[in-house]
Design an enzyme around this catalytic site. Structure first.
Site, PDB file in Angstrom:
ATOM      1  N   HIS A  58      -4.408  -7.185  -7.889  1.00  0.00           N
ATOM      2  CA  HIS A  58      -3.497  -6.232  -7.237  1.00  0.00           C
ATOM      3  C   HIS A  58      -3.674  -6.194  -5.723  1.00  0.00           C
ATOM      4  O   HIS A  58      -4.771  -6.354  -5.196  1.00  0.00           O
ATOM      5  CB  HIS A  58      -3.620  -4.829  -7.841  1.00  0.00           C
ATOM      6  CG  HIS A  58      -4.976  -4.189  -7.729  1.00  0.00           C
ATOM      7  ND1 HIS A  58      -5.356  -3.460  -6.632  1.00  0.00           N
ATOM      8  CD2 HIS A  58      -6.010  -4.136  -8.603  1.00  0.00           C
ATOM      9  CE1 HIS A  58      -6.575  -2.985  -6.826  1.00  0.00           C
ATOM     10  NE2 HIS A  58      -7.001  -3.380  -8.012  1.00  0.00           N
ATOM     11  N   ASP A  86      -2.645  -3.558  -3.733  1.00  0.00           N
ATOM     12  CA  ASP A  86      -2.851  -2.225  -3.176  1.00  0.00           C
ATOM     13  C   ASP A  86      -4.311  -1.793  -3.257  1.00  0.00           C
ATOM     14  O   ASP A  86      -5.093  -2.309  -4.049  1.00  0.00           O
ATOM     15  CB  ASP A  86      -1.965  -1.195  -3.882  1.00  0.00           C
ATOM     16  CG  ASP A  86      -2.209  -1.134  -5.389  1.00  0.00           C
ATOM     17  OD1 ASP A  86      -2.435  -2.203  -6.000  1.00  0.00           O
ATOM     18  OD2 ASP A  86      -2.175  -0.020  -5.944  1.00  0.00           O
ATOM     19  N   ASP A  96     -12.454  -3.988  -4.464  1.00  0.00           N
ATOM     20  CA  ASP A  96     -11.337  -3.667  -5.366  1.00  0.00           C
ATOM     21  C   ASP A  96     -10.023  -3.757  -4.605  1.00  0.00           C
ATOM     22  O   ASP A  96      -9.530  -2.737  -4.131  1.00  0.00           O
ATOM     23  CB  ASP A  96     -11.558  -2.277  -5.956  1.00  0.00           C
ATOM     24  CG  ASP A  96     -10.571  -1.926  -7.059  1.00  0.00           C
ATOM     25  OD1 ASP A  96      -9.878  -2.842  -7.542  1.00  0.00           O
ATOM     26  OD2 ASP A  96     -10.483  -0.746  -7.417  1.00  0.00           O
ATOM     27  N   GLU A 121      -1.171  -1.180  -8.604  1.00  0.00           N
ATOM     28  CA  GLU A 121      -2.130  -1.039  -9.704  1.00  0.00           C
ATOM     29  C   GLU A 121      -2.767   0.339  -9.712  1.00  0.00           C
ATOM     30  O   GLU A 121      -3.096   0.881 -10.765  1.00  0.00           O
ATOM     31  CB  GLU A 121      -3.203  -2.122  -9.592  1.00  0.00           C
ATOM     32  CG  GLU A 121      -4.180  -2.183 -10.760  1.00  0.00           C
ATOM     33  CD  GLU A 121      -5.401  -1.288 -10.607  1.00  0.00           C
ATOM     34  OE1 GLU A 121      -6.131  -1.111 -11.590  1.00  0.00           O
ATOM     35  OE2 GLU A 121      -5.631  -0.753  -9.491  1.00  0.00           O
ATOM     36  N   GLU A 122      -2.936   0.921  -8.506  1.00  0.00           N
ATOM     37  CA  GLU A 122      -3.650   2.188  -8.412  1.00  0.00           C
ATOM     38  C   GLU A 122      -2.799   3.387  -8.823  1.00  0.00           C
ATOM     39  O   GLU A 122      -3.277   4.517  -8.782  1.00  0.00           O
ATOM     40  CB  GLU A 122      -4.161   2.395  -6.973  1.00  0.00           C
ATOM     41  CG  GLU A 122      -5.105   1.316  -6.454  1.00  0.00           C
ATOM     42  CD  GLU A 122      -6.480   1.347  -7.119  1.00  0.00           C
ATOM     43  OE1 GLU A 122      -6.725   2.254  -7.938  1.00  0.00           O
ATOM     44  OE2 GLU A 122      -7.280   0.456  -6.828  1.00  0.00           O
ATOM     45  N   GLU A 172     -10.039  -7.985 -12.111  1.00  0.00           N
ATOM     46  CA  GLU A 172     -10.605  -6.697 -11.704  1.00  0.00           C
ATOM     47  C   GLU A 172     -12.131  -6.781 -11.699  1.00  0.00           C
ATOM     48  O   GLU A 172     -12.726  -7.377 -12.602  1.00  0.00           O
ATOM     49  CB  GLU A 172     -10.151  -5.609 -12.676  1.00  0.00           C
ATOM     50  CG  GLU A 172     -10.430  -4.198 -12.229  1.00  0.00           C
ATOM     51  CD  GLU A 172      -9.487  -3.728 -11.133  1.00  0.00           C
ATOM     52  OE1 GLU A 172      -9.871  -2.776 -10.408  1.00  0.00           O
ATOM     53  OE2 GLU A 172      -8.394  -4.290 -10.996  1.00  0.00           O
TER      54      GLU A 172
END
Length: 210
Positions: free
Chosen positions: A75, A77, A104, A136-137, A164
């Site tokens: 991801h 973001d 992350d 994703e968040e 991840e």
């Protein structure tokens, strides 16, 4: 291509999820950087932006044909940066890099991109497809959009790796998640006579216990 340099360049680009902090613009600048970098290295790029301002990418190292396809997911973001000093300036200390998103998951984005270059060099039969996704968040808009695009194109994948961070442990499944609104109806009563009413929070407690 230097992995640390690529990670550092990704960290320098603000991609804070605007659903978490409206003062930030989201993933567009980072998506543009990755798209330009990928094209300059001979990779195929598909830009997806069903939700304006929230783009995702499908970056592919095309195979020679007849092989199985591998799907990678990471991801774009990050969470917010409130309270951080110079969050978008990567710093290396004692062999570790620091900055918003390094763990992350901008290091994972960089690893996926270099994996595509390695796949391209090896001339695998199957495609290696990297979904660099928005959101994703929050609501996973990007993963939903990229999967729909692959389905619409009739692209089959033999396996998928979500990159991840997991402390180097391999996980083979994800429990998933759901967000729902639940409404309970109560009946008001005086606190001296609780038996005359219905406390909706009691219903909520029973639901949470189940």
């Amino acid at each position: 291509v230097s992995l640390p340099d690529l990670v550092a360049n990704l960290i320098r680009i603000d991609s804070v999820n605007p659903a978490l902090d409206g003062d930030h613009a989201g993933e567009t600048r980072l998506a543009r950087f990755i798209a330009d970098w990928s094209r300059s290295h001979g990779l195929h790029v598909e830009w997806l932006e069903e939700t304006p301002g929230r783009p995702s990418l499908l970056v592919t190292a095309k195979g020679t044909g007849g092989g199985r396809n591998l799907f990678l997911n990471g991801h774009l973001d990050t969470v917010g940066v409130k309270g951080m000093d110079e969050p978008f300036e990567p710093r290396v200390r004692d062999g570790h890099m620091y900055g918003r998103g390094v763990f992350d998951m901008k290091s994972s984005l960089a690893a996926c991109l270099l994996t595509l270059l390695a796949a391209k060099e090896k001339q695998l039969r199957g495609d290696v497809i990297f979904a660099a996704v928005a959101d994703e968040e929050s609501d996973s808009l990007g993963t939903a959009e990229t999967l729909a695009a692959l389905a619409a194109a009739g692209t089959d994948v033999a396996a998928a790796i979500v990159t991840e961070p997991s402390d180097l442990d391999i996980h083979v499944a994800h429990r998933g998640f759901a967000i729902m609104d639940v409404e309970f109806t109560g009946k008001a009563s005086h606190t001296a006579k609780p038996e005359a009413g219905v406390n909706a929070l009691t219903h909520l407690g029973r639901l949470l216990a189940r």
